[in-house]
Design an enzyme around this catalytic site. Structure first.
Site, mmCIF file in Angstrom:
data_model
loop_
_atom_site.group_PDB
_atom_site.id
_atom_site.type_symbol
_atom_site.label_atom_id
_atom_site.label_comp_id
_atom_site.label_asym_id
_atom_site.label_seq_id
_atom_site.Cartn_x
_atom_site.Cartn_y
_atom_site.Cartn_z
ATOM 1 N N ASP A 188 0.932 -1.147 -0.040
ATOM 2 C CA ASP A 188 -0.043 -0.151 0.032
ATOM 3 C C ASP A 188 0.697 1.165 0.154
ATOM 4 O OD1 ASP A 188 -2.409 1.823 0.463
ATOM 5 O OD2 ASP A 188 -3.452 -0.075 0.866
ATOM 6 N N HIS A 259 -2.659 3.233 -4.855
ATOM 7 C CA HIS A 259 -2.306 2.615 -3.473
ATOM 8 C C HIS A 259 -0.776 2.079 -3.882
ATOM 9 C CE1 HIS A 259 -5.704 3.204 -0.853
ATOM 10 N NE2 HIS A 259 -6.366 3.091 -1.915
ATOM 11 N N GLU A 323 -9.706 2.983 -5.644
ATOM 12 C CA GLU A 323 -9.495 4.297 -5.269
ATOM 13 C C GLU A 323 -8.378 4.825 -6.014
ATOM 14 O OE1 GLU A 323 -10.981 4.448 -0.632
ATOM 15 O OE2 GLU A 323 -8.987 3.396 -1.066
#
Ligand SMILES: [Zn+2]
Length: 530
Positions: A188, A259, A323
């Site tokens: 991440d 990410h 995202e």
């Protein structure tokens, strides 16, 4: 009259003992109580008929050793007063088992090896909670099988690093709840946690940051100036085998195209701007993502995936896909050239191009791609499995489109959300997720018809760790909600009952104590303790 009173007394005694002793979570499909008990002593043999059942025998022995201080002899020949483990393969496809206990012994017959293993978990839940070398097992007959094929736990080690021993503990918790997938969120923005031999900077640089606690929340471990960690390939192989011995598949997640800041800090040339990039030191949705117009990016991803595939036997590889802000792609000449050359409509289709390309690569290696439900945007990759997290809509769309889906909607399955009012480290965007709400979850959305609902593989509890920085806190957030979701995913829909479940929880809390696991004492008293 006297006899009648005595009978009533015996009746009450028998029933109270039964209620106390039989507390199995997840609730079995069929359970019949019988009279009498079987006593396990240090001499009681475990008898196995198939070599492969040794793993199940070893699991019981490791559990007994750890929690009761002794092990049982394992034998191959059938003897009386034993714990007989026998897998008789059947072609039902379900990991079913039959468990029988009586004064003469115990037998566990699985339709598959995992089925036998689940029968052993049932035996473990019939063990008394007092540590003793003589363990009284009530007489029962249980026929049981899981409702869903996929029953998972996610542990996020990207935000905070968790040691190997705790990862193994989580795998044990997964096994003890008859669950079968461990989704390991390995990369991440704030940390890359998996050693990749071809790209040493990923762990020399991308696994470390200059602040322990980058989100400024209450945490006694905050303060170190150099925080991080990663798993070596040897440690990963060990963990994958540890899980396999418990019939658990470890699914690695390598996040892309977003990410991925920890990867860009390590290798700036695969980002749109070329950097320089810095490891995160505050909470944000980072705009820096892999460049989708650069061939070097795909070369990097394929090389990373080659090593990942070598380490994990899982048929699934999770590539994130969630995202993904499109700011950099909009401004990047390489990304814009890709959109033009591939006749793509916009950046959403560019993301779809990205995921399809990675899927094609994984499929060529015999692996199936899993992605978060954003992979539906701009067109879904042909064979992808969708993980529905932004509510149920992704799951509904995938099911209607005849794509396999794993349900993990945040409002029911995100165990980083607070479980009661006035919880520590709660953010505005986190909704209250009580134990009752987790228990009320129905993984098959009502919008899917019978045919479409077959695409729901199951569900998963997600332990995200933006605000969970140590194992004790992770356990506190997990339990008892993880236990509730285990029942949601295993037990027949019509058999679930919150009152029965909360009754069983009283015993489950004692099991947590036996395991020395931290948990939220919700339902036991009004104040929490940690
Ligand atoms: Zn670019």
């Amino acid at each position: 009259m006297r006899l009648f009173i005595n009978l009533i007394f015996v009746f009450l005694l028998f029933n109270s003992v039964s209620a106390q002793d039989i507390s199995i979570i997840p609730k079995p499909v069929h359970l019949i109580k019988r009279e009498g008990n079987f006593i396990i002593t240090t001499n009681t043999p475990i008898v196995i008929s198939n070599d492969a059942d040794i793993k199940t025998a070893e699991f019981l022995n490791s559990y007994l050793k750890k929690n009761y201080g002794f092990e049982l002899p394992v034998k191959r020949e059938d003897v009386k007063n034993s714990i007989l483990i026998n897998t008789k393969p059947s072609n039902t496809g379900k990991d079913a088992y039959i468990f029988e206990s009586g004064p003469e012994g115990i037998s566990i017959t699985g339709a598959t090896y995992p089925g036998t293993f689940y029968g052993m978990q049932t035996l473990i839940q019939l063990l008394p909670l007092q540590t003793s070398s003589s363990l009284k097992i009530p007489s029962v007959r249980i026929e049981d099988e899981p409702r869903f094929a996929y029953r998972g736990m996610l542990l996020d080690v990207g935000r905070y690093f968790f040691p190997v021993e705790f990862v193994k503990k989580c795998i044990d918790y997964t096994a003890l709840h008859k669950m079968n997938y461990f989704h390991w969120h390995l990369t991440d923005d704030p940390g890359w946690r998996i050693e990749i031999k071809k790209y040493p900077n990923l762990t020399n640089v991308g696994a470390w940051r200059n602040k322990t606690n980058i989100f400024q929340f209450t945490d006694s471990t905050a303060g170190s100036e150099h925080y991080g960690g990663y798993y070596t390939q040897e440690e990963i192989k060990d963990i994958v085998q540890y899980a396999k011995d418990r019939y658990i598949t470890v699914i690695p997640e390598i996040e892309m195209p977003a990410h991925s800041l920890s990867a860009l800090v390590s290798y700036p040339e695969i980002g749109c701007t070329g950097g320089p990039y810095a490891m995160p030191e505050k909470w944000d949705t980072y705009k820096e993502i892999f460049c989708a117009g650069n061939e070097k990016t795909f070369e990097f991803i394929e090389n990373v995936l080659d090593e990942v595939i070598e380490l994990f036997s899982s048929p699934y590889i999770h590539i994130g896909g969630d995202e993904c802000p499109k700011d950099r792609w909009k401004a990047c000449p390489k990304c814009q050239a890709r959109i033009k050359n591939e006749n793509l409509k916009d950046e959403h289709e560019l993301q779809s191009y990205f995921i399809r390309r990675v899927e094609k690569y994984l499929n060529g290696k015999g692996k199936t791609l899993i992605g978060w439900d954003e992979i539906l945007e701009g067109g879904l990759a042909p064979n992808a499995v969708v993980m529905s997290w932004r509510g149920e809509s992704g799951g509904i769309a995938a099911g209607k489109d005849k794509h396999m889906v794993i349900m993990t909607p945040s409002e029911y399955c995100y165990l980083d959300y607070p479980q009661k009012e006035n919880e520590e480290n709660v953010q505005d965007w986190m909704r209250l997720l009580t134990l009752e709400k987790v228990y009320s979850y129905e993984p098959v959305p009502k919008e899917l018809n019978e045919e479409e609902s077959r695409y729901v593989l199951g569900g998963q509890a997600n332990v995200w760790t933006e605000f969970i920085s140590n194992p004790a806190r992770a356990e506190y957030m997990m339990f008892p909600r993880f236990t509730a979701l285990a029942e949601v995913l295993w037990s027949p829909k019509g058999e679930r009952n919150l009152n029965d479940f909360t009754e069983c929880l009283k015993t489950q809390f004692k099991r947590y104590d036996l395991w020395r696991a931290n948990y939220c004492r919700i339902f036991l008293d009004s104040t929490s303790s940690e």
